[in-house]
Design a protein around this motif. Structure first.
Motif, PDB file in Angstrom:
ATOM      1  N   LEU A  62       0.856  -1.185   0.000  1.00 39.31           N
ATOM      2  CA  LEU A  62       0.000   0.000   0.000  1.00 39.31           C
ATOM      3  C   LEU A  62       0.893   1.236   0.000  1.00 39.31           C
ATOM      4  N   ILE A  63       0.815   2.022  -1.059  1.00 42.09           N
ATOM      5  CA  ILE A  63       1.587   3.257  -1.179  1.00 42.09           C
ATOM      6  C   ILE A  63       0.678   4.422  -0.798  1.00 42.09           C
ATOM      7  N   VAL A  64       1.062   5.180   0.217  1.00 36.14           N
ATOM      8  CA  VAL A  64       0.307   6.357   0.656  1.00 36.14           C
ATOM      9  C   VAL A  64       1.222   7.568   0.547  1.00 36.14           C
ATOM     10  N   LEU A  65       0.727   8.633  -0.080  1.00 35.27           N
ATOM     11  CA  LEU A  65       1.539   9.827  -0.317  1.00 35.27           C
ATOM     12  C   LEU A  65       1.098  10.978   0.571  1.00 35.27           C
ATOM     13  N   ASP A  66       2.060  11.648   1.186  1.00 35.50           N
ATOM     14  CA  ASP A  66       1.766  12.825   1.992  1.00 35.50           C
ATOM     15  C   ASP A  66       1.456  13.997   1.066  1.00 35.50           C
ATOM     16  N   THR A  67       0.468  14.801   1.404  1.00 32.18           N
ATOM     17  CA  THR A  67       0.077  15.932   0.551  1.00 32.18           C
ATOM     18  C   THR A  67       1.147  17.006   0.477  1.00 32.18           C
ATOM     19  N   LYS A  68       2.140  16.940   1.349  1.00 36.67           N
ATOM     20  CA  LYS A  68       3.236  17.919   1.304  1.00 36.67           C
ATOM     21  C   LYS A  68       4.295  17.552   0.262  1.00 36.67           C
ATOM     22  N   LEU A  69       4.201  16.355  -0.304  1.00 40.74           N
ATOM     23  CA  LEU A  69       5.161  15.939  -1.326  1.00 40.74           C
ATOM     24  C   LEU A  69       5.007  16.786  -2.581  1.00 40.74           C
ATOM     25  N   THR A  70       6.118  16.977  -3.282  1.00 42.34           N
ATOM     26  CA  THR A  70       6.039  17.632  -4.583  1.00 42.34           C
ATOM     27  C   THR A  70       5.551  16.619  -5.617  1.00 42.34           C
ATOM     28  N   VAL A  71       5.004  17.133  -6.702  1.00 42.27           N
ATOM     29  CA  VAL A  71       4.526  16.255  -7.769  1.00 42.27           C
ATOM     30  C   VAL A  71       5.673  15.403  -8.317  1.00 42.27           C
ATOM     31  N   LYS A  72       6.853  15.992  -8.463  1.00 36.02           N
ATOM     32  CA  LYS A  72       7.995  15.257  -8.997  1.00 36.02           C
ATOM     33  C   LYS A  72       8.326  14.045  -8.134  1.00 36.02           C
ATOM     34  N   VAL A 126       7.024  23.811 -11.893  1.00 35.34           N
ATOM     35  CA  VAL A 126       6.199  22.621 -12.047  1.00 35.34           C
ATOM     36  C   VAL A 126       6.669  21.528 -11.100  1.00 35.34           C
ATOM     37  N   GLU A 127       7.971  21.302 -11.082  1.00 32.73           N
ATOM     38  CA  GLU A 127       8.514  20.224 -10.271  1.00 32.73           C
ATOM     39  C   GLU A 127       8.388  20.492  -8.773  1.00 32.73           C
ATOM     40  N   ALA A 128       8.275  21.755  -8.384  1.00 33.90           N
ATOM     41  CA  ALA A 128       8.131  22.103  -6.971  1.00 33.90           C
ATOM     42  C   ALA A 128       6.667  22.141  -6.525  1.00 33.90           C
ATOM     43  N   PHE A 129       5.745  21.957  -7.439  1.00 30.27           N
ATOM     44  CA  PHE A 129       4.318  22.005  -7.132  1.00 30.27           C
ATOM     45  C   PHE A 129       3.954  20.884  -6.162  1.00 30.27           C
ATOM     46  N   ARG A 130       3.184  21.195  -5.117  1.00 29.05           N
ATOM     47  CA  ARG A 130       2.860  20.214  -4.078  1.00 29.05           C
ATOM     48  C   ARG A 130       1.482  19.597  -4.308  1.00 29.05           C
TER      49      ARG A 130
END
Length: 386
Positions: A62-72, A126-130
């Motif tokens: 199960l992969i869960v992503l934190d909303t603070k992560l960048t899109v990249k 773009v790469e820094a977009f969260r």
């Protein structure tokens, strides 16, 4: 059914003529409506008696992503783990925050593709977009915000299927309540494919009775009429199916994904013969390579960057049975089938391999469960051919 390998899987491989191997539908001489309906009712009763827990594989990640992560970084995580979506978690508030899907990336591409041309936005922006700002992009584009779906793992599979269909979702997060922390916890994600495969594995006897053909059952989206030899400018002769050619710019297809909320577009030649599919997951490859800056490249050029292990285009005929389709789902990972004209249509003056329709997992699940989207009539099984 057949699996037709794409002619553009790899730029290093010499293009070979397309081959289509078909497995027979094994239709009886006189398919029985009564036995078909009885089998459907048995499958629905089975789904009511099983929970989402029952459909879990023996072992899964199960992969869960934190909303603070960048899109990249989020995309790197998805690609590293071989998945195309993941639940989002707001760590500041300790709560579930929805799903990151390929459609979110499509919207992001649309927004930044235009913004880079009109305002001072760079690739670094773009790469820094969260991930936490994805909903802002939806508001800017004027597209609907996806509902914050969730279901308890102890819910019946029938209820889970009904929620998937009613909300037009392809996957359903399963959340439970942790009594120690007092917070929700993400347990797993139930996909349409996992649900249909569970049916295919456990309902062999019933599936063997589903002999009526796909067109008569009205499963899928079919071309409304024969393509015109000389369609007027702007017309889509394969309406309501969105199509493209090898020379179509990628961004035009990206727009189709967003406008029609679809995950694949058939790539056809001038005669309507299916050459390939361009899928939303292909766009992730372009984003990873930084190609969101140059989406004017053609589909033909983009397909050369596709992984050589692409499984190919899976085709079927409108005269194939629902049972055959479910048996295919049991044997291999299937996300959609392209319905094409076969030898029978060719004998009647048709064009072998020409696009006839598309069948998605949503279409199959909607029919098998009898669940309907909000505002739609309940689909009914049709009488078989005489």
């Amino acid at each position: 059914m057949s699996s037709t390998l794409s002619p553009s899987n790899s730029p290093k491989v010499r293009r070979k003529p397309s081959t289509r191997r078909r497995a027979g539908s094994h239709l009886p001489a006189h398919p029985s409506q009564e036995s078909h309906d009885r089998a459907l009712n048995a499958i629905r009763a089975f789904l009511r008696s099983r929970t989402a827990y029952d459909a879990f594989p023996v072992s899964f990640r199960l992969i869960v992503l934190d909303t603070k992560l960048t899109v990249k970084r989020a995309l790197q995580c998805l690609l590293l783990n071989g998945v195309v979506s993941a639940p989002l978690w707001n760590s500041e508030e300790s709560r579930f925050a929805g799903m990151l899907t390929v459609l979110d990336i499509i919207h992001l591409i649309q927004y930044f593709y235009h913004s880079m041309a009109s305002v001072n936005i760079t690739s670094a922006d773009v790469e820094a977009f969260r991930l936490e700002s994805l909903r802002d992009i939806e508001r800017e584009l004027g597209v609907a915000t996806p509902p914050l779906l969730r279901e308890n793992p102890s819910s019946s599979l029938f209820d889970c299927a009904k929620l998937l269909i009613q909300t037009h979702a392809r996957r359903l997060p399963l959340l439970d309540y942790d009594t120690d922390t007092g917070h929700e916890t993400i347990v797993s994600v139930l996909t349409q494919y996992r649900l249909l495969k569970f049916i295919a594995i456990n309902c062999d006897k019933e599936i063997a009775q589903l002999h009526l053909n796909l067109r008569k059952l009205k499963i899928g989206t079919f071309v409304t009429g024969l393509p015109s030899a000389e369609p007027s400018e702007g017309d889509n002769p394969y309406n309501p199916i969105a199509t493209a050619g090898l020379k179509t710019p990628v961004f035009d297809v990206v727009h189709m994904f967003s406008k029609h909320s679809i995950s694949a577009v058939p790539i056809i030649d001038d005669n309507g013969v299916v050459l390939n599919l361009y899928e939303t997951v292909d766009v992730i490859t372009l984003v990873r390579l930084g190609a969101y800056q140059s989406l004017d490249l053609t589909i033909e050029e983009a397909l050369k960057q596709r992984s050589p292990d692409f499984p190919g285009v899976i085709t079927c005929s409108a005269s194939d049975s629902l049972g055959t389709l479910l048996q295919l789902i049991k044997k291999r990972r299937v996300h959609r089938l392209v319905v094409v004209e076969g030898e029978e249509e060719e004998r009647r003056g048709g064009k072998k391999g020409r696009l006839v329709g598309i069948i998605t997992l949503s279409d199959v699940l909607r029919y098998v469960t009898g669940a309907v989207s909000i505002g739609e009539p309940i689909p009914q099984a049709q009488e078989p051919d005489e």
